[in-house]
Structure formats: C-alpha cells, structure tokens
Design a protein around this motif. Structure first.
Motif, PDB file in Angstrom:
ATOM      1  N   ARG A  34      -4.515  -1.036  -6.355  1.00 20.07           N
ATOM      2  CA  ARG A  34      -3.060  -0.807  -5.707  1.00 20.07           C
ATOM      3  C   ARG A  34      -3.004   0.111  -4.763  1.00 20.07           C
ATOM      4  NH1 ARG A  34       0.325   3.636  -7.902  1.00 20.07           N
ATOM      5  NH2 ARG A  34       2.299   3.316  -7.486  1.00 20.07           N
ATOM      6  N   ILE A  35      -2.278  -0.360  -3.609  1.00 22.14           N
ATOM      7  CA  ILE A  35      -1.985   0.339  -2.496  1.00 22.14           C
ATOM      8  C   ILE A  35      -0.451   0.689  -2.547  1.00 22.14           C
ATOM      9  CG2 ILE A  35      -1.789   0.491   0.148  1.00 22.14           C
ATOM     10  CD1 ILE A  35      -3.947  -1.438   0.100  1.00 22.14           C
ATOM     11  N   ASN A  36      -0.317   2.173  -2.778  1.00 23.16           N
ATOM     12  CA  ASN A  36       0.884   2.733  -2.926  1.00 23.16           C
ATOM     13  C   ASN A  36       1.671   2.836  -1.582  1.00 23.16           C
ATOM     14  OD1 ASN A  36       3.468   4.013  -3.438  1.00 23.16           O
ATOM     15  ND2 ASN A  36       2.674   5.799  -4.698  1.00 23.16           N
ATOM     16  N   LEU A  37       2.666   2.199  -1.007  1.00 23.55           N
ATOM     17  CA  LEU A  37       3.103   2.175   0.234  1.00 23.55           C
ATOM     18  C   LEU A  37       4.237   3.427   0.628  1.00 23.55           C
ATOM     19  CD1 LEU A  37       4.370  -1.664   0.670  1.00 23.55           C
ATOM     20  CD2 LEU A  37       2.348  -0.299   1.757  1.00 23.55           C
ATOM     21  N   SER A  38       4.340   4.263  -0.830  1.00 21.81           N
ATOM     22  CA  SER A  38       5.261   5.344  -0.532  1.00 21.81           C
ATOM     23  C   SER A  38       4.317   6.628  -0.166  1.00 21.81           C
ATOM     24  CB  SER A  38       5.483   5.842  -1.939  1.00 21.81           C
ATOM     25  OG  SER A  38       6.676   5.100  -2.460  1.00 21.81           O
ATOM     26  N   HIS A  39       2.941   6.211  -0.081  1.00 22.69           N
ATOM     27  CA  HIS A  39       1.870   7.231   0.451  1.00 22.69           C
ATOM     28  C   HIS A  39       0.920   6.729   1.351  1.00 22.69           C
ATOM     29  CE1 HIS A  39       3.195  10.125  -2.723  1.00 22.69           C
ATOM     30  NE2 HIS A  39       3.131   9.301  -3.431  1.00 22.69           N
ATOM     31  N   THR A  40       1.361   5.388   2.031  1.00 22.56           N
ATOM     32  CA  THR A  40       0.424   5.057   2.962  1.00 22.56           C
ATOM     33  C   THR A  40       1.373   4.565   4.213  1.00 22.56           C
ATOM     34  OG1 THR A  40      -0.930   3.751   1.138  1.00 22.56           O
ATOM     35  CG2 THR A  40      -1.000   3.004   3.461  1.00 22.56           C
ATOM     36  N   LYS A  41       1.006   5.149   5.465  1.00 25.35           N
ATOM     37  CA  LYS A  41       1.827   4.939   6.371  1.00 25.35           C
ATOM     38  C   LYS A  41       1.618   3.265   7.025  1.00 25.35           C
ATOM     39  CE  LYS A  41       1.603   9.397   8.349  1.00 25.35           C
ATOM     40  NZ  LYS A  41       1.025  10.287   9.486  1.00 25.35           N
ATOM     41  N   LEU A  42       2.483   2.652   7.601  1.00 28.05           N
ATOM     42  CA  LEU A  42       2.534   1.229   7.855  1.00 28.05           C
ATOM     43  C   LEU A  42       1.525   1.165   9.009  1.00 28.05           C
ATOM     44  CD1 LEU A  42       3.932  -1.297   7.504  1.00 28.05           C
ATOM     45  CD2 LEU A  42       5.518  -0.863   9.492  1.00 28.05           C
ATOM     46  N   GLN A  43       1.285   1.870   9.827  1.00 19.85           N
ATOM     47  CA  GLN A  43       0.210   1.686  10.883  1.00 19.85           C
ATOM     48  C   GLN A  43      -1.263   1.895  10.260  1.00 19.85           C
ATOM     49  OE1 GLN A  43       2.548   4.162  10.856  1.00 19.85           O
ATOM     50  NE2 GLN A  43       1.574   6.183  11.632  1.00 19.85           N
ATOM     51  N   ASP A  44      -1.450   2.338   9.126  1.00 20.61           N
ATOM     52  CA  ASP A  44      -2.675   2.636   8.357  1.00 20.61           C
ATOM     53  C   ASP A  44      -2.947   1.429   7.656  1.00 20.61           C
ATOM     54  OD1 ASP A  44      -2.975   5.137   9.646  1.00 20.61           O
ATOM     55  OD2 ASP A  44      -2.320   6.213   8.041  1.00 20.61           O
ATOM     56  N   LEU A  45      -2.045   0.726   7.313  1.00 19.52           N
ATOM     57  CA  LEU A  45      -2.167  -0.396   6.182  1.00 19.52           C
ATOM     58  C   LEU A  45      -3.192  -1.380   6.761  1.00 19.52           C
ATOM     59  CD1 LEU A  45      -1.234  -1.472   3.430  1.00 19.52           C
ATOM     60  CD2 LEU A  45       0.468  -2.665   4.794  1.00 19.52           C
ATOM     61  N   PRO A  46      -3.471  -2.061   7.881  1.00 22.53           N
ATOM     62  CA  PRO A  46      -4.350  -3.120   8.030  1.00 22.53           C
ATOM     63  C   PRO A  46      -5.875  -2.207   7.902  1.00 22.53           C
ATOM     64  CG  PRO A  46      -2.496  -3.073   9.819  1.00 22.53           C
ATOM     65  CD  PRO A  46      -2.466  -1.919   8.858  1.00 22.53           C
ATOM     66  N   ARG A  47      -5.992  -1.032   8.445  1.00 27.44           N
ATOM     67  CA  ARG A  47      -7.217  -0.342   8.259  1.00 27.44           C
ATOM     68  C   ARG A  47      -7.749  -0.384   6.841  1.00 27.44           C
ATOM     69  NH1 ARG A  47      -8.471   4.625   7.007  1.00 27.44           N
ATOM     70  NH2 ARG A  47      -6.400   5.299   7.411  1.00 27.44           N
ATOM     71  N   VAL A  48      -6.765   0.126   5.955  1.00 27.96           N
ATOM     72  CA  VAL A  48      -6.842   0.501   4.558  1.00 27.96           C
ATOM     73  C   VAL A  48      -7.541  -0.874   4.019  1.00 27.96           C
ATOM     74  CG1 VAL A  48      -5.917   1.035   2.267  1.00 27.96           C
ATOM     75  CG2 VAL A  48      -5.607   2.210   4.280  1.00 27.96           C
ATOM     76  N   ILE A  49      -6.509  -1.966   4.211  1.00 27.85           N
ATOM     77  CA  ILE A  49      -6.851  -3.283   3.759  1.00 27.85           C
ATOM     78  C   ILE A  49      -8.231  -3.798   4.007  1.00 27.85           C
ATOM     79  CG2 ILE A  49      -6.297  -5.876   3.505  1.00 27.85           C
ATOM     80  CD1 ILE A  49      -3.218  -4.917   3.766  1.00 27.85           C
ATOM     81  N   ASP A  50      -8.724  -3.869   5.353  1.00 28.97           N
ATOM     82  CA  ASP A  50      -9.984  -3.904   5.802  1.00 28.97           C
ATOM     83  C   ASP A  50     -10.924  -3.346   5.083  1.00 28.97           C
ATOM     84  OD1 ASP A  50      -8.538  -6.008   7.419  1.00 28.97           O
ATOM     85  OD2 ASP A  50      -8.570  -4.642   9.088  1.00 28.97           O
ATOM     86  N   PHE A  51     -11.022  -1.930   5.049  1.00 32.07           N
ATOM     87  CA  PHE A  51     -11.899  -1.124   4.369  1.00 32.07           C
ATOM     88  C   PHE A  51     -12.056  -1.763   3.015  1.00 32.07           C
ATOM     89  CE2 PHE A  51     -13.343   2.482   2.053  1.00 32.07           C
ATOM     90  CZ  PHE A  51     -14.302   3.079   2.938  1.00 32.07           C
ATOM     91  N   CYS A  61      -3.230  -5.250  -4.616  1.00 37.46           N
ATOM     92  CA  CYS A  61      -1.824  -5.166  -4.827  1.00 37.46           C
ATOM     93  C   CYS A  61      -0.817  -4.269  -3.730  1.00 37.46           C
ATOM     94  CB  CYS A  61      -1.666  -5.021  -6.092  1.00 37.46           C
ATOM     95  SG  CYS A  61       0.275  -4.969  -6.644  1.00 37.46           S
ATOM     96  N   LEU A  62      -0.051  -4.705  -3.173  1.00 38.87           N
ATOM     97  CA  LEU A  62       0.944  -3.834  -2.342  1.00 38.87           C
ATOM     98  C   LEU A  62       2.111  -3.228  -3.332  1.00 38.87           C
ATOM     99  CD1 LEU A  62       0.901  -5.692   1.341  1.00 38.87           C
ATOM    100  CD2 LEU A  62      -0.411  -3.785   0.127  1.00 38.87           C
ATOM    101  N   ASP A  63       2.283  -2.208  -3.569  1.00 39.05           N
ATOM    102  CA  ASP A  63       3.247  -1.693  -4.219  1.00 39.05           C
ATOM    103  C   ASP A  63       4.315  -0.981  -3.217  1.00 39.05           C
ATOM    104  OD1 ASP A  63       4.800   0.170  -5.949  1.00 39.05           O
ATOM    105  OD2 ASP A  63       3.218   0.251  -7.361  1.00 39.05           O
TER     106      ASP A  63
END
Length: 730
Positions: A34-51, A61-63
C-alpha cells in the motif's frame, strides 16, 4: 507461507522502501503493498512505484487522501498548544506555530462555523471555533497538547468534502496509466463516492472502500454493493465513534461485508507496540486472533511497516498468528453475526446521568416548523427567552416546557415534580390578563424578542392564574418587594402560560464561545477523560475566597476537573456584567493559577432568582445535567441580603435526599493575616471578603490587598474603567 484465505497488506514507507525489506516481505507472503497518498508527494509517486516494481512482484495499491481534513506543515514538525489559549487556522499558507497554522484542504476554512468542535491529531487536542472571517478562523483551545503536521482533524459535525482531492485524481490517473489495478478509497461516505472512483479507475480495478467515518456506517450496504472489498480503519473510525464501540462495529462491518460477498480487511493498531518494541503485547495478539475469528479476510499493517523498527518482524508475527488462527478455527468455527445493524447512539459515558435519566433535546431548525411565518407571535422578556433556551438544550432536564398548574403546585409545596423528581424553583411564563385572554390550550405560538425575532415555539397546554403572594412566600420565603426575585414576580403578571418548548434560534450573544450546552460540556468532559467534575456557580468577578473554595473542592472531592460556570444573564443593579466576570477567570487560567489541565471555564446563560436554598438545589441540578458530579455550595449561595439562614442550605439538601449530584458545602471563609491562610469560620483573627467592598473599591480606584482580589484582576478592572467599559448592571 500464509493461509490462502487470509491476506496481509503492508503500508510501505521509509522503514520498508529498501531492497532487503521488500524481498523479505514478499517471501513472507505479503499480498498487497500500500502506498499512502496522504504521506507521499505527487511528484515522488512515479519514483516510488518504479522502485517497488523493480524489486518485487507484489501488486501495489494506491490509497487516496479522500474526504478528510489534516493539519498543514509545522515549523518544527509539531507544535504545542496551551489550554485556554486562542489559535488561528488560516486559509493562506503560514509558518505553522503554536498560534497560527493551516488546515488541509485549504477551502475547509470556508466550511467551518462558529461553535464547531474540532479534534486534532487523534483527540490529543480539542478546540472550538469562536469567530471567523474570510481569511481565518479563531479557535479556543479546550484541551491542550501537541499537534503534529499532516495529522488527522475531525469536526464534530458533518462537513461536505470532495470524495477525491486534486492530488488523488492525478495519482489515480497516473496509476492507471502504468497498470496499477488496486485502489483504496479513503473515507467512503456513500455509494456515489464509490461510483465516482470507479468511473476514474475502471471496472477492472480492485476497489477497496475504507469504512472510517459515521456516514460510511450509515451507508454501509450501498458502499458494499459497489465495492470489491471493505477495509475497516479502526483509527479514523474511533474519531467519530466511541472507542469502546469499535469491537462491536468491527463485527458488524465484517458481517455486512460477508452478506454482500465482499472481502473485509482490518487496519490500525494491530501490532502498534512493535513500532519500537521487538515483541507485541498480549492484548495485541489477542486482538489479531479475535479479528480473524470475527471473519476478517485480511490484516493491514500501517505504521508498523512504514516507520517501525522491524517491518519484517511485524509481518513474521502476523504470519505466526494466522497459523495459530487456522489451528484454533479448525476447532472453533468463526461465529456468525447475522441481523446486525448500525444504530447511532450517544457514547457510553462515565459521567453522571442527567436529572430524570434523559437529557432533553428540544432544538429544531426553523425550517422544520410547519407554517412558522403564519403562526401568532408572543413577545416575551429576555429572561423568558433564556428559560426557553435552557429548556431546549436540556439544562433544565427533565423539563420540556414552562410549568403547568399541577407542576407549579407540586414544586411549591413538595419541592418535587409530579413524578417525584426533586425540583425546587418554578419555571414560569408570565403574561398579563389582557394577553392571557388571547391565549388558549392547543395553540402554537412563536416566542419573539422585542425586535420581533423568533427564538422558540410553545405548544400551549394550559393558561391559568395563580396567587402571586403564595408563589412568593413558598418560592422565595418572603413576600417583601425588597427581594429582587419577588419584585420580578410581581411585575410580570399573574397569568401563566404552560406548554412544551421547541428552540429554533439561539439568542445573539457576545459570549457564545463560553456558552456550552449540556451536550457540549459533556463532550468536552469526556474528551478530557473527566468523569468526576466539581462545578462552581458565581455571579461576581473572581476573588481569593472563590479560588480557595474551588481548589479546596477539587482536593476534597478528588475530582478530575473543575468547571467554573458563572451566570451571565441579567441581574439586579450593582451586580457584575458578564465581561469582567469572564475576563477575571480567564486571566487566572492564562496566568497558570489553577492546576494545569484541571479547569474549564464556561458561562451559563440564565439569570439569578435570588431564591437562596431553593436556588442552590436548582443550580446543582442544572450542573448535574451539564455533567458535573459535585457542586460547590458556599455561604448564602444564590441569596440576597439577610433573607436566608446559612443553615437552611444543608437542611434543604438533607430534606430532599439523594438528588444525584453531591453538594460540597463551605461555611463562611475568612483570611487570617497571622497565618496567611484562608480559614473556615469568621473568628476574631479572620477577615471576611465583602462583595460590596470589592465593587466600591474598584469604582473608586482604590487598590485592594492581594489576599482580597489578585493584582492581575484589579489591573484588568482598572483598564476596563479607563477604557469606558461598563462593569455593573444598571
């Protein structure tokens, strides 16, 4: 490694976004990251998913952030707010500090109203909105504490928020473009919320609706029908539902999910202690096993794997518990909970019961009153409107309206209501003979002020006449017109209108931030963890004997807190106005002269009857309805002049027996300069404090000794006089 029918969902964060942990979590059988969007910046999302994808085949899962309010950024990550201070939430971004900060989303400021209670950071802080403008809201801190940034905020009133934030929409659109087919909708309120997300992510996405608010419970069936799974967020849910109800609600949600053939996951505090400790508590492992026995299809680890010391150890413990469950469940099949339904109820409370057992609530919006504009109007006095207000909000429980003849006679002669409940003061709507001739039982009348503003509706049940001298003798113990209560009675007319009250609009008041209804005060007491509360009633500014009584009562009763609750309605000439009374107590609180966290200041919008012992009992009953268990009764409480014997107060409480609230009696208190102490009994060495001397000295600008009235209060009064502020009722 795990049972195929029990899933493990893990939130990823700084503690788990590394090669070793991701590999181990997959080996242990985690089903969903689970990736919590409340604690993940939008600009960081592609990097986190790729990692994640480059290191694991576990689906992501995007929360969403969802329809929630959170705190903004803080200068040092958190701030400490002090009880009884004033803080501001701004629409424009400010550097968050102990007095000014932001709430997210920005437009939530426009939705807040004066009077709203707001819990911040999982109930660590409680504030109430006291004023607002286009740029900010001002809030009084009712329960102080530490506020972290990006922490949950709950308004104790339903506020319409968008289902998805702009950030959510952008994140879900990006997720779909890169093949993510698991989405969790935070704060699902109704079925249409699910429909909105489904239209965005597509029918081929596994959509989990999170049940974490009261509306989600109310609309649980329609949410279940439109979702692929439900997730019980016990943490956010406990911000709107009493925490003691969470176990029962967990069983209910799981049962409803099973009825709709939907998976149900459970989150929050599963292994909270393992964020820092190597092993869980016995309570936690019992909770996990019982959650599985309830029928949960999966378990969700959040902070444990996002920021905890040992994410792998947490998941390993969940795996072991699932194995234990499988063994146990083979012997003891999970129970069924068919037929369960959600019914909103007041929280279970350890506070004293209202007088008569039920807190009256006769408040209704004007729009709900049929033909309000065509109903006849009855202009009444301000004191009548104050009585109508307190009847409506429940301060006068169990009264539901102005008294009829039977009730009046019972109160005068027996000091009880017809049903036997103790009650000592008549609550009457008086009119003159001319007006009485226009009224009759069965009518509905709108009660208005002198300006014609509608405040309440009365359903007239009886119009009657009663001898005023008898009321005066019995209610006040005298027929003397020198008694202000008798004088008021005699000038208001000898006809009475009885009937149930419906409050439709509060009176305008500059002291609204302090005027707490019984439900509001009980809410605050419960939030503070108070169950034993001692109340202080007053009609003057604070002086040192008041402080002595209050602190002694706190110690004597071992109460959790002190509720200072002065009367701010109209009084006799020479009595203090509300402004100096409230400011004097607020100054003592601000200067730290009461035990920290032990005192709450609130105002009671009613007026003195000056009825001595009878009014002392009445005042105690009102505070019982407010939620107080003990009530301070000083010398000549609610009396005037020499009309009442000090001994008559104890005698009346003794006569009535158990009223449900405990009086805390004090004899006359004097100051002994030889010892520097306040002592019971006005013996030769003790000096009394005179309210008349306080008033006269303040008016003449003559300083009083600090043992009489604190210097900070005297300075405040002097400043008020210099500014031309009136201090006393004319």
């Amino acid at each position: 490694m795990t049972a195929p029918d029990k899933e493990i969902l893990c939130t990823l964060g700084p503690a788990s976004l590394n090669d070793r942990v991701l590999a181990r979590l997959e080996e242990l059988g985690v089903n969903l990251f689970r990736i919590n969007l409340s604690h993940t910046k939008l600009q960081d999302l592609p990097r986190v998913i790729d990692f994640i994808r480059s290191r694991s085949a576990v689906p992501i899962c995007l929360d969403t952030e969802g329809a929630q309010i959170r705190t903004g950024d803080m200068l040092n990550g958190e701030i400490a707010v002090r009880e009884n201070s004033i803080v501001h939430a701004h629409k424009l971004r400010v550097p968050g500090d102990a007095f000014n900060f932001n709430l997210y989303p920005d437009d939530v400021i426009d939705k807040l109203e004066v009077g709203d209670f707001i819990s911040i950071d999982f109930n660590s802080v409680l504030v109430q909105v006291i004023s607002r403008d286009d740029a900010k809201v001002a809030m009084r801190v009712l329960h102080g504490g530490v506020i972290g940034q990006n922490k949950a905020v709950t308004v104790e009133r339903d506020i319409a928020l968008d289902t998805l934030t702009a950030k959510d929409i952008a994140a879900l659109e990006y997720g779909r473009s890169v093949g993510i087919r698991h989405v969790a909708l935070s704060f699902a309120n109704r079925g249409s919320d699910v429909d909105q997300v489904r239209a965005l992510v597509g029918d081929d996405t596994f959509l989990i609706s999170k049940i974490e608010c009261r509306n989600g419970l109310i609309n649980l069936d329609e949410i279940s029908e439109r979702s692929d799974a439900l997730l019980i967020d016990r943490g956010d849910l406990s911000r709107q539902e009493p925490i003691e109800r969470i176990p029962a609600l967990q069983k209910l949600i799981i049962a409803r999910g099973q009825a709709h053939r939907r998976k149900v996951y459970v989150a929050t505090n599963l292994l909270e202690s393992m964020i820092t400790a190597p092993r869980p508590t016995r309570a936690e492992v019992n909770d996990v096993i019982n959650t599985l026995l309830d029928g949960a299809d999966g378990l969700v680890l959040a902070a444990e794997t996002a920021i905890g010391k040992d994410p792998v150890g947490c998941v390993a413990m969940i795996v072991k518990l699932i194995r234990e469950f499988r063994v146990l469940n083979a012997r003891t099949p999970a129970p069924h909970h068919e037929g369960l339904a959600y019914v909103p109820t007041d929280p279970t409370s350890l506070l004293i019961e209202p007088h008569g057992g039920t807190l009256v609530n006769r408040v209704s919006p004007a729009a709900a009153i049929a033909d309000l504009d065509t109903l006849p109007r009855l202009t009444v006095r301000d004191t009548d409107l104050l009585d109508a207000h307190q009847i409506g909000v429940g301060t006068f429980s169990p009264l539901t309206g102005f008294m009829d003849r039977e009730t009046l006679i019972s109160v005068l002669h027996r000091k009880r209501l017809p049903d036997g409940a103790a009650w000592t003061v008549p609550v009457l709507l008086q009119v003159d003979a001319e007006r009485a001739r226009t009224l009759a039982a069965g009518q509905r009348q709108v009660l208005t002020d002198d300006a014609g503003r509608a405040h309440a509706v009365i359903d007239v049940s009886e119009v009657y006449r009663h001898d005023l001298d008898e009321i005066g003798h019995l209610a006040f113990g005298t027929a003397s017109t020198e008694h202000p209560g008798v004088a008021r009675l005699l000038r208001n007319g000898d006809h009475f209108v009885a009937g149930a009250i419906t409050l439709i609009e509060e009176r305008p008041s500059p002291w609204r931030e302090f005027e707490l209804t019984p439900r509001q005060s009980r809410f605050i007491f419960a939030h503070k963890g108070w169950s034993k509360v001692v109340a202080f009633h007053g009609r003057n500014i604070s002086h040192r004997v008041h402080e002595h009584l209050q602190l002694q009562a706190l110690e004597r009763t071992n109460a959790d807190g002190l509720f200072i609750n002065p009367v701010i309605g109209p009084k006799k000439p020479g009595d203090f106005l509300p402004r100096p009374i409230l400011r004097s107590y607020q100054m003592l609180i601000d200067f730290g002269l009461y035990p920290n966290g032990k005192v709450l200041l609130g105002a009671l919008a009613t007026y003195p009857r000056y009825a001595g012992p009878r009014e002392a009992v009445f005042n105690a009953i009102c505070r019982k309805n407010i939620g107080c268990s003990h009530f301070i009764v000083g010398r000549n409480h609610a009396g005037v002049g020499d009309f009442y014997d000090d001994r008559s107060y104890r005698a009346l409480f003794d006569e009535l027996g158990d009223t449900g609230i405990t009086p805390v009696f004090f004899d006359a208190i004097g100051y002994n300069p030889a010892t520097g102490a306040y002592e019971s009994g006005l013996h030769d060495d003790a000096q009394a404090i005179s309210g008349t001397r306080v008033r006269d000295s303040l008016l003449r600008g003559e300083p009083l000794p600090d043992w009489y009235v604190r210097g900070i209060v005297q300075d405040m009064i002097s400043a008020e006089l210099k500014a031309g502020q009136p201090l006393f009722h004319a």
